[in-house]
Design an enzyme around this catalytic site. Structure first.
Site, short mmCIF file in Angstrom:
data_model
loop_
_atom_site.label_atom_id
_atom_site.label_comp_id
_atom_site.label_asym_id
_atom_site.label_seq_id
_atom_site.Cartn_x
_atom_site.Cartn_y
_atom_site.Cartn_z
CG HIS A 298 -1.74 -1.21 1.41
ND1 HIS A 298 -1.68 -1.99 2.52
CD2 HIS A 298 -2.65 -1.79 0.58
CE1 HIS A 298 -2.53 -3.00 2.40
NE2 HIS A 298 -3.12 -2.91 1.22
CG HIS B 217 -8.29 -12.65 -1.85
ND1 HIS B 217 -8.75 -11.98 -2.95
CD2 HIS B 217 -7.87 -11.69 -0.98
CE1 HIS B 217 -8.64 -10.67 -2.75
NE2 HIS B 217 -8.11 -10.48 -1.57
CE LYS C 266 -1.54 -7.77 -4.51
NZ LYS C 266 -2.94 -7.77 -4.23
CE LYS D 120 -1.08 -7.13 8.47
NZ LYS D 120 -0.02 -7.02 9.47
N1 MSP Z 1 -10.44 -0.70 -2.02
C1 MSP Z 1 -9.89 -1.19 -3.24
C2 MSP Z 1 -9.58 -0.06 -4.18
C3 MSP Z 1 -10.70 0.83 -4.52
S1 MSP Z 1 -10.21 2.14 -5.56
C4 MSP Z 1 -11.64 2.85 -6.07
C5 MSP Z 1 -8.62 -1.97 -2.95
N2 MSP Z 1 -8.03 -1.74 -1.78
S2 MSP Z 1 -6.74 -2.48 -1.23
O1 MSP Z 1 -6.49 -1.88 0.04
O2 MSP Z 1 -6.93 -3.90 -1.26
O3 MSP Z 1 -5.58 -2.22 -2.23
C6 MSP Z 1 -5.16 -0.94 -2.52
C7 MSP Z 1 -3.97 -0.94 -3.43
O4 MSP Z 1 -2.85 -1.58 -2.82
C8 MSP Z 1 -4.19 -1.63 -4.76
O5 MSP Z 1 -3.73 -0.77 -5.80
C9 MSP Z 1 -3.32 -2.84 -4.68
O6 MSP Z 1 -2.85 -3.20 -5.94
C10 MSP Z 1 -2.19 -2.32 -3.80
N3 MSP Z 1 -1.43 -3.41 -3.26
C11 MSP Z 1 -1.83 -4.36 -2.36
N4 MSP Z 1 -0.82 -5.28 -2.22
C12 MSP Z 1 0.22 -4.93 -3.02
C13 MSP Z 1 1.49 -5.42 -3.26
N5 MSP Z 1 1.95 -6.51 -2.69
N6 MSP Z 1 2.29 -4.73 -4.12
C14 MSP Z 1 1.89 -3.57 -4.71
N7 MSP Z 1 0.70 -3.07 -4.51
C15 MSP Z 1 -0.19 -3.77 -3.71
O7 MSP Z 1 -8.20 -2.76 -3.78
#
Ligand code: MSP
Length: 525
Positions: free
Chosen positions: A24, A158, A305, A308
């Site tokens: 994030h 997931h 990837k 958590k």
């Molecule tokens: N709530 C939705 C997004 C809604 S936008 C209108 C969501 N949230 S999230 O919290 O799961 O993810 C947010 C962002 O974090 C996403 O762009 C996701 O790709 C990114 N990432 C989550 N894990 C990641 C990695 N391991 N590496 C890079 N980015 C990652 O999806």
């Protein structure tokens, strides 16, 4: 891009079911670097981030923790998501929560307009739903489960079982937009970037879009459908609208006209929502589509990837507490080609910290400032005639300034940093060849010594201005030591090379001090 043009940039809004990890933080930092660059270039910049708080996933987490979903969201926003922004020094202009009144009210407005325009109808839906993704899945999206889920079909992202849902829902006529979307991708090749994400999405849309179920009836944690309060709006439909409700849609027409359309930085896993559903929604409402959707790669840990839920999550503080915020920001922007996946490793981080930040850049700054202090009592000397080596530094300053700006406009943040580092390396080489310490031994070389240190200090000023969007704290410290006027973050980045030096320098603490790692080969995981 001309100075003063509007630049509206967004991150995805983050689910509040859990605390942030470095994946994030990666999205946040990349968007922040772009926002800071454009702000520093004088563009009319607006940087939005926020949280996604509705839907079944959050409801279940809150229930499992014995609180209401709103209490849960408030707690996570206060204790985890807002603090993340200071941990990694994010310069957002706004923070939207999907539970904000300004959002909920205008989600309803948008939906009502689509309904009135005939884009919404009632229908039955039966399908497999992944609560982790908050998305209905097609058979092709599922894989065979392993371990405790052996024998079941699970979500490929997931690795958890999907649920069979059968509901009477409202549908959005997304199938009407198959051809308009294909036309959009063709007429604007930059609409989706990078190419790999663009190609995947075009292939997907070419198969033909189906209508989208946009309401849920089995739970009530969401925005109520305005004409039927037994339904709540599907969480993605609600979430995507944050980009316009935060920009003034429905509440401030002038702000909306000024900001929209925006540039969306998202992980590639959610690019499809942003490059298919979102522009279709906007077209149906008669609004402009986004300027661009950029799907960046994933941070991988152990080849997967990082997440958590798979217990590979690393909290940003684990890194910033040892290496500092600037190093965190620099490392992820430099080591990973923006748009590709990248493996995180403590060894690589420590090695780059030492060679690039501490030795390459930090020492360069300390040495030049120390020599000016020793040989000229800190007063910056006027230059004599420039020779070819001095001119070459000026040329490089100009070249990398222009090239870095061009790279940022392509969202190639790693390339911008590589360009800027050419100046770091050239300045180091220049000092080695010019040997100011040798020049200082003979008073006859006094003017030449002054020219060399003047050239070097100008180069440092250029670096401070160019690096401020990426390493704001170190750049500000350097700027103070160079007695630059005003704040470094206000210096025009597109003419960074034009800085001519202040009157004097003041001593500089090491920008990137030596770090004692907890254990040589035992990362602080
Ligand atoms: N709530 C939705 C997004 C809604 S936008 C209108 C969501 N949230 S999230 O919290 O799961 O993810 C947010 C962002 O974090 C996403 O762009 C996701 O790709 C990114 N990432 C989550 N894990 C990641 C990695 N391991 N590496 C890079 N980015 C990652 O999806």
């Amino acid at each position: 891009m001309a100075d003063g043009s509007s630049f509206y940039i967004t991150t995805p809004i983050f689910y509040v079911n859990d605390v942030p990890h470095i994946g994030h933080a990666y999205t946040e930092v990349a968007s922040d670097v772009l926002a800071r660059w454009h702000r520093q270039a004088g563009d009319d910049t607006w940087f939005l981030t926020g949280t996604d708080e509705h839907g079944q996933k959050i409801l279940r987490t809150a229930t499992a923790n014995g609180v209401t979903p709103k209490e849960w969201a408030d707690r996570l926003v206060e204790t985890a998501w807002l603090p993340l922004l200071s941990t990694i020094n994010i310069s957002n202009d706004d923070f939207i929560r999907t539970t904000d009144e300004r959002h909920e009210k205008n989600v309803q407005l948008f939906l009502q307009r689509l309904f009135d325009a005939g884009f919404i109808y009632t229908g039955e839906y039966e399908g497999f739903y992944c609560v982790g993704c908050e998305e209905y899945k097609q058979a092709g999206d599922l894989v065979d489960g392993t371990g405790q889920y052996a024998g079941q079909q699970v979500c490929a992202i997931h690795s958890k079982p999907v649920e069979l849902l059968e509901e009477r829902n409202y549908f959005f006529r997304m199938s009407d937009f198959t051809q308009p979307l294909l036309d959009l991708y063709e007429s604007n090749p930059h609409f989706i970037q990078p190419e790999s994400v663009r190609n995947e999405i075009i292939q997907f849309v070419k198969q033909g879009l189906t209508d989208l179920s946009i309401s849920r009836q089995s739970f009530d944690w969401g925005v109520k459908v305005p004409w039927d309060d037994t339904h709540v709006v599907y969480v993605w439909f609600d979430a995507l609208l944050n980009y316009i409700t935060a920009a003034g849609y429905g509440s401030d027409d002038e702000a909306f006209a000024r900001r929209w359309p925006g540039t969306h930085i998202v992980g590639k896993d959610i690019a499809r929502f942003h490059a298919v559903i979102w522009p279709a929604m906007l077209m149906a409402a008669g609004l402009e589509v986004p300027k661009q959707v950029f799907g960046h790669g994933w941070l991988l840990v152990g080849g997967e990837k990082m997440s958590k839920s798979k217990l590979t999550g690393i909290a940003p503080e684990q890194i910033t507490e040892t290496f500092g915020v600037d190093a965190f920001r620099y490392y992820f922007m430099r080591a990973i080609s923006f748009g590709n996946d990248g493996s995180f490793s403590w060894e690589d981080l420590a090695a780059r910290y030492q060679s690039e930040l501490a030795n390459g850049f930090g020492n360069l700054a300390s040495r030049i400032i120390a020599m000016l202090t020793r040989y000229f009592d800190g007063v910056i000397p006027s230059p004599g005639e420039l020779d070819a080596a001095d001119e070459a530094i000026r040329t490089t300053e100009r070249r990398v300034t222009v090239a870095a700006d061009a790279a940022i406009n392509r969202l190639a943040i790693h390339e911008a940093l590589a360009e800027i580092w050419e100046l770091v390396d050239e300045l180091n080489g220049y000092i080695t060849i010019q040997e100011p310490w040798a020049l200082s031994k003979d008073p006859a070389n006094r003017e030449r010594l002054g020219t060399v240190l003047h050239t070097a200090v100008r180069g440092l000023g250029t670096l401070a201005v160019l690096l401020s969007p990426v390493i704001p704290d170190a750049a500000a410290k350097l700027w103070t030591a160079l007695a630059g006027e005003g704040h470094v973050a206000d210096q025009p980045v597109r003419s960074a090379w034009e800085w001519t030096g202040g009157p004097a320098v003041v001593p500089l603490e090491p920008l990137f001090p030596r770090i004692e790692l907890p254990e040589a080969d035992e990362p602080a995981a």
